[in-house]
Design a protein around this motif. Structure first.
Motif, mmCIF file in Angstrom:
data_model
loop_
_atom_site.group_PDB
_atom_site.id
_atom_site.type_symbol
_atom_site.label_atom_id
_atom_site.label_comp_id
_atom_site.label_asym_id
_atom_site.label_seq_id
_atom_site.Cartn_x
_atom_site.Cartn_y
_atom_site.Cartn_z
ATOM 1 N N THR A 112 -24.206 11.228 -7.044
ATOM 2 C CA THR A 112 -23.319 12.338 -6.678
ATOM 3 C C THR A 112 -21.844 11.949 -6.813
ATOM 4 O O THR A 112 -21.155 12.357 -7.745
ATOM 5 C CB THR A 112 -23.610 12.794 -5.233
ATOM 6 O OG1 THR A 112 -23.463 11.664 -4.343
ATOM 7 C CG2 THR A 112 -25.020 13.345 -5.114
ATOM 8 N N VAL A 113 -21.350 11.163 -5.890
ATOM 9 C CA VAL A 113 -19.921 10.842 -5.850
ATOM 10 C C VAL A 113 -19.491 10.058 -7.084
ATOM 11 O O VAL A 113 -18.444 10.325 -7.679
ATOM 12 C CB VAL A 113 -19.580 10.066 -4.562
ATOM 13 C CG1 VAL A 113 -18.085 9.719 -4.528
ATOM 14 C CG2 VAL A 113 -19.963 10.876 -3.340
ATOM 15 N N TYR A 114 -20.303 9.059 -7.489
ATOM 16 C CA TYR A 114 -19.921 8.167 -8.583
ATOM 17 C C TYR A 114 -20.758 8.405 -9.830
ATOM 18 O O TYR A 114 -21.006 7.467 -10.608
ATOM 19 C CB TYR A 114 -20.046 6.714 -8.145
ATOM 20 C CG TYR A 114 -19.208 6.399 -6.940
ATOM 21 C CD1 TYR A 114 -17.833 6.622 -6.948
ATOM 22 C CD2 TYR A 114 -19.785 5.901 -5.775
ATOM 23 C CE1 TYR A 114 -17.057 6.352 -5.841
ATOM 24 C CE2 TYR A 114 -19.016 5.620 -4.661
ATOM 25 C CZ TYR A 114 -17.659 5.848 -4.693
ATOM 26 O OH TYR A 114 -16.887 5.598 -3.601
ATOM 27 N N ALA A 115 -21.206 9.614 -10.023
ATOM 28 C CA ALA A 115 -21.971 9.944 -11.239
ATOM 29 C C ALA A 115 -21.058 9.833 -12.458
ATOM 30 O O ALA A 115 -19.956 10.385 -12.484
ATOM 31 C CB ALA A 115 -22.546 11.357 -11.129
ATOM 32 N N GLY A 116 -21.503 9.101 -13.477
ATOM 33 C CA GLY A 116 -20.714 8.905 -14.680
ATOM 34 C C GLY A 116 -19.744 7.746 -14.606
ATOM 35 O O GLY A 116 -19.049 7.466 -15.587
ATOM 36 N N TYR A 117 -19.672 7.071 -13.477
ATOM 37 C CA TYR A 117 -18.797 5.906 -13.330
ATOM 38 C C TYR A 117 -19.478 4.661 -13.917
ATOM 39 O O TYR A 117 -20.705 4.541 -13.929
ATOM 40 C CB TYR A 117 -18.501 5.640 -11.860
ATOM 41 C CG TYR A 117 -17.410 6.502 -11.258
ATOM 42 C CD1 TYR A 117 -16.263 5.926 -10.718
ATOM 43 C CD2 TYR A 117 -17.536 7.880 -11.202
ATOM 44 C CE1 TYR A 117 -15.267 6.704 -10.148
ATOM 45 C CE2 TYR A 117 -16.554 8.673 -10.641
ATOM 46 C CZ TYR A 117 -15.423 8.084 -10.114
ATOM 47 O OH TYR A 117 -14.444 8.847 -9.544
ATOM 48 N N LEU A 118 -18.652 3.731 -14.406
ATOM 49 C CA LEU A 118 -19.156 2.425 -14.815
ATOM 50 C C LEU A 118 -19.339 1.573 -13.558
ATOM 51 O O LEU A 118 -18.379 1.314 -12.824
ATOM 52 C CB LEU A 118 -18.186 1.736 -15.766
ATOM 53 C CG LEU A 118 -18.524 0.294 -16.154
ATOM 54 C CD1 LEU A 118 -19.812 0.236 -16.964
ATOM 55 C CD2 LEU A 118 -17.382 -0.348 -16.924
ATOM 56 N N GLU A 119 -20.560 1.146 -13.290
ATOM 57 C CA GLU A 119 -20.870 0.411 -12.062
ATOM 58 C C GLU A 119 -20.716 -1.089 -12.292
ATOM 59 O O GLU A 119 -21.253 -1.644 -13.250
ATOM 60 C CB GLU A 119 -22.289 0.732 -11.585
ATOM 61 C CG GLU A 119 -22.465 2.165 -11.128
ATOM 62 C CD GLU A 119 -23.838 2.406 -10.543
ATOM 63 O OE1 GLU A 119 -24.760 1.585 -10.814
ATOM 64 O OE2 GLU A 119 -24.017 3.396 -9.812
ATOM 65 N N VAL A 120 -19.973 -1.727 -11.390
ATOM 66 C CA VAL A 120 -19.758 -3.173 -11.442
ATOM 67 C C VAL A 120 -20.060 -3.741 -10.058
ATOM 68 O O VAL A 120 -19.576 -3.214 -9.045
ATOM 69 C CB VAL A 120 -18.315 -3.521 -11.850
ATOM 70 C CG1 VAL A 120 -18.129 -5.034 -11.911
ATOM 71 C CG2 VAL A 120 -17.962 -2.876 -13.186
ATOM 72 N N PHE A 121 -20.852 -4.799 -10.011
ATOM 73 C CA PHE A 121 -21.170 -5.486 -8.754
ATOM 74 C C PHE A 121 -20.484 -6.857 -8.758
ATOM 75 O O PHE A 121 -20.501 -7.561 -9.778
ATOM 76 C CB PHE A 121 -22.677 -5.661 -8.592
ATOM 77 C CG PHE A 121 -23.410 -4.375 -8.335
ATOM 78 C CD1 PHE A 121 -23.668 -3.965 -7.040
ATOM 79 C CD2 PHE A 121 -23.820 -3.568 -9.388
ATOM 80 C CE1 PHE A 121 -24.346 -2.781 -6.790
ATOM 81 C CE2 PHE A 121 -24.488 -2.379 -9.151
ATOM 82 C CZ PHE A 121 -24.756 -1.985 -7.846
ATOM 83 N N THR A 122 -19.896 -7.235 -7.635
ATOM 84 C CA THR A 122 -19.241 -8.540 -7.497
ATOM 85 C C THR A 122 -19.765 -9.236 -6.260
ATOM 86 O O THR A 122 -20.182 -8.585 -5.284
ATOM 87 C CB THR A 122 -17.711 -8.394 -7.396
ATOM 88 O OG1 THR A 122 -17.395 -7.718 -6.165
ATOM 89 C CG2 THR A 122 -17.153 -7.620 -8.557
ATOM 90 N N ASP A 123 -19.728 -10.567 -6.304
ATOM 91 C CA ASP A 123 -20.183 -11.342 -5.144
ATOM 92 C C ASP A 123 -19.611 -12.753 -5.235
ATOM 93 O O ASP A 123 -19.364 -13.268 -6.333
ATOM 94 C CB ASP A 123 -21.713 -11.401 -5.084
ATOM 95 C CG ASP A 123 -22.215 -12.042 -3.796
ATOM 96 O OD1 ASP A 123 -21.478 -11.985 -2.795
ATOM 97 O OD2 ASP A 123 -23.328 -12.598 -3.800
ATOM 98 N N GLY A 124 -19.398 -13.365 -4.074
ATOM 99 C CA GLY A 124 -19.011 -14.765 -3.973
ATOM 100 C C GLY A 124 -20.006 -15.512 -3.119
ATOM 101 O O GLY A 124 -20.558 -14.951 -2.166
#
Length: 462
Positions: A190-202
């Motif tokens: 819904t909110v982020y439909a069509g967005y490029l998804e990126v996950f980050t972690d340390g």
């Protein structure tokens, strides 16, 4: 300090030590990065000021060992404080603006950071003293990181709209573990439909010490990892992963809408194109992948070069300085009376009392310098060291607390109450040390000892 506290009345120890740190120690340390190049003979002239303040705060005798005063109060020697302040001053210079003249002078001096050398019997400048202090603490000196004189983001710009906590506000750890994945899928559709998804972690481990960061781009099925120096904290690792994600997007992708999911909420104040904090990586495929990649990068052979941040340098300096001082105490305290009750500078709140007279008595008994006949005889203040009731036994701390028949009934009551608590050993380390630093009985044991001291009516002599 003498006007607000005595040995039987007045302010408590914490208030006196707080006043000393605020009103006296600050003046002593002011400008120490400049006058610290003086000879040790001249610098030692400041030590009696601190020693007198600690004796007043603890209510200790003038004959009390300085090392015991410092350990019991938690106030390090002045030379330790000066070394730490010199390191902080050097650190501030290294993180100053690029127009600061001192970094240029440091570079022109031609001093090797790992092996600083200076002529013997000459005044050492700030650079040499700081480098030797870092070397003694086994810490790497901070590298030059000039900060911009003008921040890149105006302080009046509102960045709250760029960070979303909609997932964390709806998530409760006590709820079903399937809630977080469901909330994530709802946001993604819904909110982020069509967005490029990126996950980050340390990721950071202490055994063995290692740090790493990772990013994962879902649409590209691309994962990148970096291993960093083990001294970096978790906030730096998360920010490094964010920086790498933004740098990759800017360099290799066309302008588009991007959402960055972060596993940690500790970096919420920092700006990203559109960020969402995810409270759990279980069941969310992108977070599981980036978390596993960050953990695998902990064993990588290649280490990314990243200078330590100023906050990290300050934290490491404080920890290393405290450990170095505790090592000195662990080596020297066993030869003193206080060594039976402590081996470092950690706080012992159970060995205190809200009543000034009892707190002073506990301090003196633990330090070993009291007003009993045995100690006063060594100072040639009384003709003999014997107990005034026994006459054939020296009036030591052990005799007063454990053996003197004058206080037999009160001692018996103390022993019975300790037996009810399950304390069978009736020794000085138990009575004055509170059984042990991690025992839940340390507070009631010290309270019972204070009751014994009150009933003995010998506080004026201790």
């Amino acid at each position: 300090m003498k006007s607000v506290a005595g040995s039987k009345w007045g302010a408590n120890r914490d208030l006196l030590l707080g006043y000393y740190r605020a009103a006296i120690l600050g003046k002593i340390n002011y400008g120490c990065s400049v006058y610290g190049s003086a000879s040790s003979t001249q610098l030692r002239k400041l030590d009696p000021i601190q020693n007198a303040a600690l004796r007043i705060a603890l209510g200790a005798f003038c004959s009390s060992p300085v090392l015991s005063l410092q350990a019991e109060s938690g106030v390090p020697p002045l030379h330790v404080t000066r070394s730490k302040l010199v390191c902080r001053r050097y650190q501030a210079i290294q993180h100053s603006s690029r127009h600061h003249p001192l970094p240029v002078l440091f570079e022109e001096a031609g001093v090797i950071l790992s092996h600083p050398a200076w002529p013997v019997r000459s005044h050492q400048p700030l650079l040499i003293r700081a480098l030797w202090a870092y070397r003694s603490l086994s810490l790497p000196p901070p590298l030059r990181q000039p900060l911009p004189s003008v921040p890149p983001t105006p302080p009046w710009r509102d960045l709250s709209s760029l960070v979303s906590f909609c997932l964390s506000e709806s998530f409760d750890k006590s709820q079903d573990g399937h809630l977080a994945p469901a909330l994530y899928r709802e946001l993604s559709d819904t909110v982020y439909a069509g967005y490029l998804e990126v996950f980050t972690d340390g990721s950071h481990t202490t055994t063995p010490a290692a740090s790493a960061a990772a990013i994962y781009l879902v649409d590209l099925s691309l994962c990148q990892t970096w291993r960093l120096a083990a001294l970096h904290d978790s906030v730096t690792l998360e920010l490094f992963a964010l920086f790498k994600a933004l740098a990759f997007i800017k360099a290799h992708l066309q302008p588009q809408k991007v959402v960055i999911y972060r596993l940690s909420g500790s970096i919420a104040p920092y700006c990203v194109p559109q960020g969402t904090w995810i409270p759990s990586h279980v069941g969310i495929r992108g977070n599981e992948i980036v978390d596993r990649a960050a953990r695998l990068a902990l064993t990588s052979a290649a280490v990314e070069t990243l200078p330590l941040q100023e906050a990290t340098c300050s934290r490491l300096l404080t920890v290393a300085s405290g450990k170095a001082w505790d090592s000195e105490l662990a080596a020297e305290l066993p030869s003193s009376t206080l060594g039976a009750y402590r081996t470092d500078s950690s706080c012992h709140p159970w060995a205190r009392s809200t009543a000034r007279a009892l707190d002073v008595a506990l301090n003196r008994l633990r330090i070993g310098h009291v007003g009993l006949a045995s100690h006063l005889h060594r100072l040639r203040l009384v003709p003999d060291p014997y107990c005034q009731w026994c006459r054939d036994q020296e009036e030591t701390i052990a005799h007063f607390l454990l053996h003197c028949p004058r206080f037999h009934s009160m001692r018996t009551e103390l022993r019975d109450r300790l037996s009810v608590l399950g304390v069978r050993d009736f020794t000085l380390p138990v009575l004055l040390g509170g059984v042990g630093p991690n025992s839940p009985l340390r507070y009631p044991v010290i309270r019972l000892v204070c009751v014994f001291l009150r009933k003995s009516r010998q506080l004026h002599r201790i």
